[in-house]
Design an enzyme around this catalytic site. Structure first.
Site, short mmCIF file in Angstrom:
data_model
loop_
_atom_site.label_atom_id
_atom_site.label_comp_id
_atom_site.label_asym_id
_atom_site.label_seq_id
_atom_site.Cartn_x
_atom_site.Cartn_y
_atom_site.Cartn_z
N HIS A 54 0.67 -1.29 0.13
CA HIS A 54 0.08 -0.01 -0.02
C HIS A 54 0.88 1.19 -0.10
O HIS A 54 0.30 2.44 0.34
CB HIS A 54 -0.94 0.26 1.24
CG HIS A 54 -2.11 -0.91 1.06
ND1 HIS A 54 -2.11 -2.07 0.50
CD2 HIS A 54 -3.61 -0.84 1.27
CE1 HIS A 54 -3.09 -2.72 0.33
NE2 HIS A 54 -3.97 -1.80 0.78
N HIS A 81 -14.44 -4.90 -1.94
CA HIS A 81 -13.91 -3.67 -1.50
C HIS A 81 -13.03 -3.15 -2.78
O HIS A 81 -12.39 -4.01 -3.52
CB HIS A 81 -12.70 -4.09 -0.35
CG HIS A 81 -11.86 -3.02 -0.02
ND1 HIS A 81 -12.03 -1.73 0.10
CD2 HIS A 81 -10.58 -3.36 0.30
CE1 HIS A 81 -10.82 -1.20 0.51
NE2 HIS A 81 -9.85 -1.92 0.83
N GLU A 126 -10.49 -0.97 -2.96
CA GLU A 126 -9.29 -0.45 -3.08
C GLU A 126 -8.45 -1.28 -4.25
O GLU A 126 -8.91 -2.52 -4.56
CB GLU A 126 -8.46 -0.65 -1.92
CG GLU A 126 -7.17 0.17 -1.66
CD GLU A 126 -6.42 0.13 -0.43
OE1 GLU A 126 -6.94 -0.45 0.74
OE2 GLU A 126 -5.45 0.81 -0.19
N ASP A 146 -5.87 -3.04 -4.69
CA ASP A 146 -5.15 -4.18 -4.91
C ASP A 146 -6.27 -5.27 -4.93
O ASP A 146 -5.92 -6.39 -5.27
CB ASP A 146 -4.58 -4.34 -3.47
CG ASP A 146 -5.20 -3.86 -2.11
OD1 ASP A 146 -6.09 -3.32 -2.52
OD2 ASP A 146 -4.72 -4.54 -1.12
N HIS A 155 -11.22 -2.15 5.24
CA HIS A 155 -10.30 -1.64 5.76
C HIS A 155 -10.92 -0.17 5.06
O HIS A 155 -10.31 0.88 5.66
CB HIS A 155 -9.00 -1.95 5.07
CG HIS A 155 -8.04 -1.14 4.82
ND1 HIS A 155 -7.33 -1.01 3.67
CD2 HIS A 155 -7.33 -0.16 5.55
CE1 HIS A 155 -6.43 -0.12 3.51
NE2 HIS A 155 -6.25 0.35 4.74
N ASP A 191 -9.80 -7.81 3.09
CA ASP A 191 -8.87 -7.42 3.95
C ASP A 191 -8.71 -8.04 5.43
O ASP A 191 -7.43 -8.33 5.81
CB ASP A 191 -8.61 -5.95 4.17
CG ASP A 191 -8.02 -5.21 2.95
OD1 ASP A 191 -7.35 -5.81 2.07
OD2 ASP A 191 -8.48 -3.98 2.53
N TYR A 234 0.82 -7.02 9.66
CA TYR A 234 -0.39 -6.83 8.78
C TYR A 234 -1.69 -5.80 9.78
O TYR A 234 -1.98 -4.57 9.57
CB TYR A 234 -1.46 -7.85 8.30
CG TYR A 234 -2.36 -7.58 7.41
CD1 TYR A 234 -2.02 -7.44 5.96
CD2 TYR A 234 -3.61 -7.45 7.76
CE1 TYR A 234 -2.98 -7.11 5.28
CE2 TYR A 234 -4.71 -7.19 7.01
CZ TYR A 234 -4.48 -7.12 5.53
OH TYR A 234 -5.47 -6.95 4.88
N HIS A 241 -5.55 -11.36 1.20
CA HIS A 241 -4.28 -11.20 1.23
C HIS A 241 -3.50 -12.61 1.97
O HIS A 241 -4.00 -12.76 3.36
CB HIS A 241 -3.82 -9.95 2.19
CG HIS A 241 -3.87 -8.62 1.23
ND1 HIS A 241 -3.28 -8.43 -0.03
CD2 HIS A 241 -4.79 -7.70 1.43
CE1 HIS A 241 -3.95 -7.27 -0.30
NE2 HIS A 241 -4.75 -6.97 0.51
FE1 FEO Z 1 -7.75 -2.43 1.42
FE2 FEO Z 1 -6.13 -4.96 0.57
O1 FEO Z 1 -6.89 -3.51 0.40
#
Ligand code: FEO
Length: 400
Positions: free
Chosen positions: A24, A79, A81, A83, A146, A165, A193, A224
């Site tokens: 990130h 989500h 984001e 990634d 997140h 996340d 993390y 992840h």
């Molecule tokens: Fe909030 Fe893995 O992105």
């Protein structure tokens, strides 16, 4: 590239990023990371999340081994984001899904990131259930875990929670399951993390644990890292999150410092001596040798923070300023603190550090210590007293 079947007709179709080192853009990920995406084959074929844009081909290749992309009916974006949604435009173009689902807040992110006016996007409500044939998907909002748009997908028939996340870690590996690495390795990655990504949202973690607590699942598949399979592994990560979110005081201290000519460094060692006198073990970390995210990971095990910097241009050294900015943003709670540093003429540094720690609501049981030029016997004695005071206050906080 092969998909991995994690339950009957449910496949991991994500990507492993072995090269990622700045997760990130700010947190070290020394082992790389993964972008997990999942496919359920049912009457409606459903894809959950995607991968970072540069891994779109990996994902499409893996997906194609399980199912021709054009047979994907629904895409669920837990989500937005990038990634997890970076490859969404490419997937939407290839799959031409009947529907793309996201949370209500997710609509804003999707419209912000993508030219999606022609996409079949539909927002789902918290608790909403979507039937896909022999299974159902229930969506639960997990706002701020997140981002405001975050949600998780629960598939009761398979006792599976796709958690995005939450419950993840940065482990890039050829293995897919958490029980294939040692618990020590796993816990270190989970703590890194949590303390670098999730910590500010600990109240939301506690709420999510309550909300999800009534569900029956034996697999948590995060977006992840490694997948938690079986009750033992699931309970391990749930317990770890409950403990990390609680931020209960731990009888261990973190001494962080930066130094120009080693005076503040020597003070840091004297502070650690004082902690030892109080029976509190400590970890001394130079900010020249340790990345800010390594320091935060260490804080997961420490109930006290002692910060040292010489005075520099009427302030503190830049690495310490960056460290404290990062730490404060992550909102650690329930800590004891102390400040120290050397100076040549003006000497503002230690007070600035003291004020930083106070602004994080830390208990500061002793005044800051500052020593001019090279610290001598008296200065080292003051540092030891500072360490001892903090150690005793921490011990009291931990129940003696
Ligand atoms: Fe909030 Fe893995 O992105």
């Amino acid at each position: 590239m092969q998909p991995v079947e994690i339950k009957k007709d449910i496949f991991w179709v994500g990507a492993v990023d072995y090269d990622k080192r700045d997760f990130h853009g700010y947190a070290l990920s020394p082992e790389g990371t993964t972008y997990n995406a999942y496919l359920i084959k049912d009457k409606k074929n459903v894809l959950f999340d995607s991968v970072s844009k540069e891994f779109a081909d990996d994902m499409l290749c893996r997906l194609g081994e399980a199912l021709p992309p054009e047979k994907v009916d629904y895409i669920v974006c837990n989500h937005l984001e990038l990634d997890h949604a970076g490859a969404l435009a490419e997937l939407a173009a290839r799959c031409k899904p009947e529907k793309i689902f996201c949370s209500q807040m997710g609509m804003k992110s999707m419209q912000g990131y993508f030219d999606c006016k022609d996409w079949p996007v539909q927002a789902v409500k918290n608790g909403e259930i979507l039937s896909i044939g022999s299974r159902a998907i229930q969506f639960f909002e997990t706002r701020m875990l997140h981002w405001p748009d975050s949600m998780v997908s629960y598939i009761p028939e398979d006792k599976l929670l796709i958690s995005n996340d939450a419950f993840g870690q940065n482990i890039a590996s050829t293995v897919r399951y958490a029980d294939e690495v040692s618990e020590e390795h796993l816990l270190n990655a989970v703590e890194a993390y949590y303390y670098n990504i999730v910590l500010p949202f600990s109240p939301q973690v506690r709420n999510a644990l309550k909300a999800l607590g009534g569900l029956d699942f034996d697999m948590i598949a995060p977006d992840h890292g490694l997948i938690h399979r079986g009750k033992r592994s699931v309970n391990f990560i749930l317990d770890a999150y409950a403990r990390l979110a609680e931020q209960k005081a731990q009888r261990r201290a973190l001494v962080i410092y930066d130094s120009m000519w080693h005076a503040t460094e020597k003070m840091a060692c004297a502070v650690a001596d004082g902690l030892e006198e109080a029976g509190v073990p400590s970890r001394v970390m130079s900010l020249k040798r340790n990345h800010h995210s390594q320091v935060m990971t260490e804080l997961a095990r420490c109930g006290a923070v002692l910060a040292g910097s010489p005075t520099h241009n009427n302030g503190i050294l830049p690495a310490m300023a960056a460290m404290l900015t990062y730490m404060k943003g992550l909102r650690p709670k329930n800590r004891v603190g102390g400040a120290f540093g050397s100076y040549g003429w003006s000497g503002e540094g230690p007070k600035i550090l003291h004020d930083w720690l106070a602004s994080m609501d830390m208990e500061l049981p002793a005044p800051f210590v500052k020593t001019q030029w090279t610290p001598g016997h008296e200065g080292f004695g003051q540092c030891r007293e500072l360490g001892k005071s903090v150690g005793l206050a921490l011990t009291a906080r931990c129940g003696g």
